[in-house]
Design an enzyme around this catalytic site. Sequence first.
Site, PDB file in Angstrom:
ATOM      1  N   GLY A 124       0.800  -1.224   0.000  1.00 47.76           N
ATOM      2  CA  GLY A 124       0.000   0.000   0.000  1.00 47.76           C
ATOM      3  C   GLY A 124       0.827   1.266   0.000  1.00 47.76           C
ATOM      4  O   GLY A 124       2.051   1.232  -0.157  1.00 47.76           O
ATOM      5  N   VAL A 125       0.125   2.394   0.189  1.00 47.78           N
ATOM      6  CA  VAL A 125       0.791   3.688   0.178  1.00 47.78           C
ATOM      7  C   VAL A 125       1.377   3.980   1.553  1.00 47.78           C
ATOM      8  O   VAL A 125       0.994   3.391   2.546  1.00 47.78           O
ATOM      9  CB  VAL A 125      -0.197   4.822  -0.195  1.00 47.78           C
ATOM     10  N   GLY A 126       2.312   4.919   1.590  1.00 48.16           N
ATOM     11  CA  GLY A 126       2.785   5.431   2.872  1.00 48.16           C
ATOM     12  C   GLY A 126       4.131   4.878   3.278  1.00 48.16           C
ATOM     13  O   GLY A 126       4.734   4.040   2.605  1.00 48.16           O
ATOM     14  N   ASN A 127       4.576   5.385   4.430  1.00 50.87           N
ATOM     15  CA  ASN A 127       5.928   5.115   4.897  1.00 50.87           C
ATOM     16  C   ASN A 127       6.123   3.668   5.335  1.00 50.87           C
ATOM     17  O   ASN A 127       7.159   3.064   5.080  1.00 50.87           O
ATOM     18  CB  ASN A 127       6.240   6.021   6.080  1.00 50.87           C
ATOM     19  N   GLU A 158      -0.664  -1.704  -6.776  1.00 52.56           N
ATOM     20  CA  GLU A 158      -1.289  -0.529  -7.363  1.00 52.56           C
ATOM     21  C   GLU A 158      -0.240   0.554  -7.583  1.00 52.56           C
ATOM     22  O   GLU A 158      -0.174   1.172  -8.631  1.00 52.56           O
ATOM     23  CB  GLU A 158      -2.352  -0.111  -6.349  1.00 52.56           C
ATOM     24  N   ASN A 217      -7.101  10.181   4.121  1.00 50.61           N
ATOM     25  CA  ASN A 217      -6.884  10.128   2.673  1.00 50.61           C
ATOM     26  C   ASN A 217      -8.106   9.510   1.991  1.00 50.61           C
ATOM     27  O   ASN A 217      -8.906  10.200   1.377  1.00 50.61           O
ATOM     28  CB  ASN A 217      -5.634   9.308   2.339  1.00 50.61           C
ATOM     29  N   ILE A 235      -5.305   3.257  10.051  1.00 54.41           N
ATOM     30  CA  ILE A 235      -5.375   4.244  11.127  1.00 54.41           C
ATOM     31  C   ILE A 235      -5.502   3.517  12.466  1.00 54.41           C
ATOM     32  O   ILE A 235      -4.796   3.803  13.413  1.00 54.41           O
ATOM     33  CB  ILE A 235      -6.605   5.172  10.928  1.00 54.41           C
ATOM     34  N   GLY A 243      -7.040   1.557  -2.828  1.00 54.60           N
ATOM     35  CA  GLY A 243      -7.253   0.191  -3.314  1.00 54.60           C
ATOM     36  C   GLY A 243      -7.221  -0.831  -2.203  1.00 54.60           C
ATOM     37  O   GLY A 243      -7.275  -2.032  -2.463  1.00 54.60           O
ATOM     38  N   LYS A 295       0.647   9.871  17.629  1.00 56.73           N
ATOM     39  CA  LYS A 295       0.761  11.140  18.364  1.00 56.73           C
ATOM     40  C   LYS A 295       1.501  10.949  19.694  1.00 56.73           C
ATOM     41  O   LYS A 295       0.962  11.206  20.779  1.00 56.73           O
ATOM     42  CB  LYS A 295      -0.624  11.781  18.587  1.00 56.73           C
TER      43      LYS A 295
HETATM   44  N1  COA Z   1      -5.462   8.354  15.199  1.00 48.54           N
HETATM   45  C1  COA Z   1      -5.111   9.592  14.790  1.00 48.54           C
HETATM   46  N2  COA Z   1      -4.136   9.821  13.886  1.00 48.54           N
HETATM   47  C2  COA Z   1      -3.475   8.757  13.403  1.00 48.54           C
HETATM   48  C3  COA Z   1      -3.761   7.454  13.826  1.00 48.54           C
HETATM   49  C4  COA Z   1      -4.815   7.269  14.753  1.00 48.54           C
HETATM   50  N3  COA Z   1      -5.169   6.051  15.172  1.00 48.54           N
HETATM   51  N4  COA Z   1      -2.933   6.609  13.169  1.00 48.54           N
HETATM   52  C5  COA Z   1      -2.138   7.351  12.383  1.00 48.54           C
HETATM   53  N5  COA Z   1      -2.461   8.649  12.529  1.00 48.54           N
HETATM   54  C6  COA Z   1      -1.841   9.788  11.850  1.00 48.54           C
HETATM   55  C7  COA Z   1      -0.347   9.839  12.110  1.00 48.54           C
HETATM   56  O1  COA Z   1      -0.077  10.484  13.341  1.00 48.54           O
HETATM   57  C8  COA Z   1       0.129  10.637  10.919  1.00 48.54           C
HETATM   58  O2  COA Z   1      -0.193  11.993  11.144  1.00 48.54           O
HETATM   59  P1  COA Z   1       0.761  13.188  10.659  1.00 48.54           P
HETATM   60  O3  COA Z   1       0.696  13.129   9.161  1.00 48.54           O
HETATM   61  O4  COA Z   1       0.122  14.408  11.253  1.00 48.54           O
HETATM   62  O5  COA Z   1       2.115  12.844  11.208  1.00 48.54           O
HETATM   63  C9  COA Z   1      -0.777  10.126   9.779  1.00 48.54           C
HETATM   64  O6  COA Z   1      -1.933   9.578  10.436  1.00 48.54           O
HETATM   65  C10 COA Z   1      -0.132   9.066   8.889  1.00 48.54           C
HETATM   66  O7  COA Z   1       0.304   8.017   9.706  1.00 48.54           O
HETATM   67  P2  COA Z   1       1.659   7.203   9.464  1.00 48.54           P
HETATM   68  O8  COA Z   1       1.895   6.408  10.708  1.00 48.54           O
HETATM   69  O9  COA Z   1       2.743   8.104   8.983  1.00 48.54           O
HETATM   70  O10 COA Z   1       1.246   6.122   8.396  1.00 48.54           O
HETATM   71  P3  COA Z   1       1.338   5.948   6.832  1.00 48.54           P
HETATM   72  O11 COA Z   1       2.102   6.982   6.096  1.00 48.54           O
HETATM   73  O12 COA Z   1       1.796   4.554   6.708  1.00 48.54           O
HETATM   74  O13 COA Z   1      -0.201   6.064   6.400  1.00 48.54           O
HETATM   75  C11 COA Z   1      -2.546   5.600   6.329  1.00 48.54           C
HETATM   76  C12 COA Z   1      -1.201   5.366   7.053  1.00 48.54           C
HETATM   77  C13 COA Z   1      -3.611   4.719   6.974  1.00 48.54           C
HETATM   78  C14 COA Z   1      -2.965   7.052   6.432  1.00 48.54           C
HETATM   79  C15 COA Z   1      -2.332   5.206   4.829  1.00 48.54           C
HETATM   80  O14 COA Z   1      -1.827   3.909   4.760  1.00 48.54           O
HETATM   81  C16 COA Z   1      -3.632   5.274   4.045  1.00 48.54           C
HETATM   82  O15 COA Z   1      -4.069   6.329   3.621  1.00 48.54           O
HETATM   83  N6  COA Z   1      -4.280   4.090   3.829  1.00 48.54           N
HETATM   84  C17 COA Z   1      -5.536   3.986   3.149  1.00 48.54           C
HETATM   85  C18 COA Z   1      -5.380   3.771   1.673  1.00 48.54           C
HETATM   86  C19 COA Z   1      -4.616   2.530   1.323  1.00 48.54           C
HETATM   87  O16 COA Z   1      -4.446   1.619   2.101  1.00 48.54           O
HETATM   88  N7  COA Z   1      -4.115   2.509   0.104  1.00 48.54           N
HETATM   89  C20 COA Z   1      -3.290   1.431  -0.389  1.00 48.54           C
HETATM   90  C21 COA Z   1      -4.037   0.546  -1.267  1.00 48.54           C
HETATM   91  S1  COA Z   1      -3.072  -0.039  -2.582  1.00 48.54           S
END
Ligand code: COA
Length: 508
Positions: free
Chosen positions: A269-272, A294, A384, A364, A388, A408
């Site tokens: 998936g997307v992200g770090n 994707e 976001n 999340i 997918g 946080k």
């Molecule tokens: N409550 C509140 N905020 C939360 C949280 C929670 N339970 N979990 C994560 N966050 C916040 C983090 O603090 C961070 O905030 P910031 O940008 O202000 O620092 C942000 O969400 C992103 O979290 P991070 O731990 O850096 O994760 P990530 O870059 O791996 O992204 C998702 C995690 C869930 C946001 C991302 O994977 C996503 O958008 N997923 C949905 C779409 C998807 O899965 N696509 C792939 C399909 S191919």
Amino acid sequence: MTEPSRVLNPLLRQRLMSADAAAALIRPGDNVGMSGFTGTGHPKAVPAALARRIAQAHRDGEPFKVGVWTGASTAPELDAALAQVDGIELRLPYQSDPVCRERINAGRMEYLDIHLSHVAQFVWSGFIGHLDVAVVEVAGILEDGRLVPAASIGNNKTWLDQADRVILEVNAASPDLEGMHDIYYGTHLPPQRMPIPLVRPDDRIGEAYYRCDPAKVVAVVQTNAPDRDTKFSAVDDASRRIAGHIIEFLQHEVKKGRLPRELLPLQSGVGNIANAVMAGLQDAPFDNLTAYTEVLQDGMLALLKSGKLRSASATALSLGAQALAEFERELDFYRSRIVLRPQEISNHPEIVRRLGVIAMNGMIEADIYGNVNSTHVHGTRIMNGIGGSGDFARNAWLSIFMTPSTAKNGAISCIVPMASHVDHTEHDVQVIVTEQGLADLRGLSPKQRSQLVIENCAHPDYKPLLRDYVRRALESGSGRHTPHLLQEAFNWHLQAQAGERMGGLPKA
Ligand code: COA
């Protein structure tokens, strides 16, 4: 495409014009299908020109908004530019732009968060209205009018097919990707549907170019602008540990004979964290891997480079500057190993199920029973979108969701009593991973799942509170299959909303 101008078709050369002139062909109320997927292949000039036009109209007291449909997230020059001038009536399907996010959460922009594989068929069938205009970035136009795709495919085939009017942006900065694409024209609406003839992740079943009726092309705009520089954070300790747990689990599955030694096609998936897991695979004892995914991020490119990954199928590249430079240096190497497809194929449930994809997506939060929230902070604020993740999770051979156990600085537990919004139900989630550990939920009842999720995945600060919740929920006797205390199931979210630490814990 090495010619100085990438517009070789004589008829379409006559439609060359400025971005402002092209944007003037978009009318208030139009639904506009824009190219773009995770920061690549989006139009670079027309959206900004449209935003200027909308801002002027608003200054003149005239209403002007459009519907913006894309592949997935784009970049500030598209999403932020249009959102900033309040120019978007409705946005779909996935975005990750801070300005859009703010407008959506403030109730000033409608947002339709749908599965990425559904978008094309929703448009073909007319469920979401008529597509007036397509604004699509391409890498070039051939003499015979066929279009060379750029670094993402997304929904472009559908936009070019369905829109009344087409605006093409021909980007001279787009790398020479000719031959890397596979555009499948065989999908139909039911009951005419046939099986999609893709049986291996690197199969090619279509054409290398888009078809587009030149009579529909009202403008061609030349640009020379880079894609978004998608920056990934350095792999931190939590991500490294998450990757470690997943690799150990995959090794265990191989040992048990439930996965082949080269695993099954990977989706990341997307992200770090997703990116970090790919980086972790670099040193894992697996070879000859494949990917059916994707988005192809930096971590996956590195796996291709090292030879760990044999081939990758995706709908978009999403690379940081350094990875992009490497990609451009070794284009022919990557051309023979990467296939870019329309997103209704890259994410197609039929193919994901047939190939037996190993899906790994960020989230999340998850609840103790395995329901996953990928999209909404505290149940109401969009982050976001589902992207997918649902296409893959529901149909994968193995469906893995991962997150650090807290967010946080420990104020928020990502393992909660009840998910405040559910994108992936307990029925579609097989494995949950945090830096604390991994919970394999397959074959377990809800009560058994809750034990494993709490003991293996929750942060130690929150474990006693979660154990106590389950114990009291069981004792309450209101339902002992999936025990809950409805009067307090969302207390933690309310505390977080009030700026307190979840569970009433003292601030760290
Ligand atoms: N409550 C509140 N905020 C939360 C949280 C929670 N339970 N979990 C994560 N966050 C916040 C983090 O603090 C961070 O905030 P910031 O940008 O202000 O620092 C942000 O969400 C992103 O979290 P991070 O731990 O850096 O994760 P990530 O870059 O791996 O992204 C998702 C995690 C869930 C946001 C991302 O994977 C996503 O958008 N997923 C949905 C779409 C998807 O899965 N696509 C792939 C399909 S191919």
